[in-house]
Scaffold this active site. Structure first.
Site, short mmCIF file in Angstrom:
data_model
loop_
_atom_site.label_atom_id
_atom_site.label_comp_id
_atom_site.label_asym_id
_atom_site.label_seq_id
_atom_site.Cartn_x
_atom_site.Cartn_y
_atom_site.Cartn_z
N GLY A 1 34.19 -68.06 -20.66
CA GLY A 1 34.88 -69.04 -19.84
C GLY A 1 36.00 -69.80 -20.52
N VAL B 1 38.75 -63.99 -15.77
CA VAL B 1 37.42 -63.97 -16.38
C VAL B 1 37.51 -63.50 -17.82
CG1 VAL B 1 36.81 -61.60 -15.70
CG2 VAL B 1 34.99 -63.29 -16.01
N CYS B 2 36.64 -64.06 -18.67
CA CYS B 2 36.49 -63.61 -20.06
C CYS B 2 34.99 -63.53 -20.33
CB CYS B 2 37.18 -64.57 -21.02
SG CYS B 2 36.49 -66.25 -21.02
N ALA B 3 34.60 -63.57 -21.58
CA ALA B 3 33.17 -63.45 -21.89
C ALA B 3 32.40 -64.73 -21.55
CB ALA B 3 32.98 -63.09 -23.36
N MET C 1 31.66 -63.71 -18.08
CA MET C 1 30.77 -62.60 -17.79
C MET C 1 29.33 -62.90 -18.19
SD MET C 1 32.50 -60.32 -16.17
CE MET C 1 31.52 -58.81 -16.26
#
Length: 378
Positions: free
Chosen positions: A80, A76-78, A105
């Site tokens: 995608g 996961v990142c901010a 996120m």
């Protein structure tokens, strides 16, 4: 990279359902460490490790010894994009079940999971909409072709879909108080569906729009069910709880399952702490112990029931919740004024948005809401 090792995507809805079911979930979070430390995906059987994306651009070797073998890996990142890149690199190392969490996120913060709480006496039902990435809880009540929503969040599409699927008329939308940690979607829903918007007047002195006052003793009919308003200040000066069908107590941000509401988000902790104590130690004491408490937020995954819902009887909370068992007034005052978490991100801007004073665009609203729930006393 072969097709067999191609990275897969997983929606936040599917991830949410895995977490609620108690499945083992391993997550690699590639956001900056400061963002990770502030807020992350949590669950009863979730393991999360953090390694910033910029440390993995050239090689994922630094984290390979921390990755489990033979089970899915969720990255996961901010938003995608970075997670997809890192997931591809891990898949290239021979891992078969590597997933990028779609939308990152940002999407996690905005997902709403509807969970049925129970049936109502004369037909109909009450549902809790769990915003798992933010800790917000909204409520949808329907009876005899009519519906109302309480503490609607900014993301209204899931409610709109529910209304369409259930073929009901939205007649009332209520906010238990003026929210400071998330942007309310109540006015937007009321305007779209021609519903009546209710707000406690003591929280509405600076609002720029018209509303129907939600005051102590008010009774609102939705189909064959009655919603009774109980003035319960302390988190805000106007905070108002709702008794639904003489079974459920919607407490807003006054009482949570494992904590109590903070009185400081309008800068008036010292002024409002007495109101908070009176609500918790007198007003609520006069209510039936078997009422099921349904708060507007939850603090942690440990408060979830097996079905993912957040609820407990009022009597149980008087036995178990530390905030309801501080008998010395001075100690209570000290606890709720000295044990406060950091204030919510952009809380003043959020309050002004909910007053109608400012109208940020969607991207700005999303940015304002990023981060964990911080409405409770620790």
């Amino acid at each position: 990279m072969s097709q067999d090792t191609a990275v897969k995507g997983i929606s936040v809805k599917d991830l949410t359902q895995k977490i609620i079911a108690g499945d083992r979930v391993f997550i690699l979070d590639v956001r900056n460490t400061g963002d990770f430390d502030d807020w992350k995906v949590e669950g009863k059987n979730v393991e999360v490790i953090n390694k910033p994306y910029f440390d993995l651009i050239e090689s994922v070797d630094p984290i390979m010894d921390q990755l489990p073998e033979g089970e899915p890996i969720y990255v996961v990142c901010a938003k995608g994009g970075s997670s997809e890149f890192v997931a591809e690199q891990i898949a290239n190392k021979g891992y078969d079940n590597v997933y990028s969490i779609e939308g990152g996120m940002n999407a996690w913060s905005e997902h709403l999971e509807p969970i049925k709480i129970g049936e109502l006496t004369n037909g109909g039902a009450i549902y809790q909409f769990v915003r798992i990435g933010k800790g917000c809880l909204s409520y949808y009540i329907e009876s005899n072709g009519e519906a109302t929503i309480v503490d609607t969040v900014r993301i209204t599409a899931p409610f709109e879909q529910f209304i369409k699927e259930h073929n009901v008329k939205l007649t009332h939308v209520l906010d238990t108080h003026l929210h400071a940690d998330h942007i309310s979607g109540a006015r937007a829903m009321a305007e779209k569906y021609g519903a009546t918007y209710h707000l406690p007047p003591k929280d509405a002195e600076e609002v720029t729009f018209s509303y129907t006052p939600l005051e102590d003793g008010n009774e609102i009919k939705v189909g064959d069910v009655t919603i009774k308003a109980v003035y319960s200040p302390g988190h805000t000066i106007g905070s108002t709880s709702l008794i639904i069908d003489d079974k459920y107590l919607l407490t807003g941000d006054i009482l949570f399952i494992d904590s109590i509401g903070r009185p400081d988000l309008a800068g008036k902790a010292e002024d409002w702490v007495a109101d908070l104590r009176q609500t918790l130690y007198q007003r609520y004491k006069e209510l039936a112990d078997n009422l099921i408490v349904l708060p507007a937020h939850y603090m942690g995954i440990n408060e979830m029931n097996e079905d993912g819902s957040i609820s407990k009887s009022l009597g149980n909370l008087y036995d178990e919740n530390h905030g309801l068992n501080i008998h010395e007034e001075d100690k209570f005052r000290k606890t709720v004024t000295e044990n406060l978490p950091p204030q919510p991100n952009s809380y003043q801007e959020i309050r002004e948005t909910n007053m109608g004073k400012i109208t940020p665009d969607t991207d700005k609203q999303r940015e304002m809401e990023i981060g964990p729930n911080r409405c409770a006393v620790r």
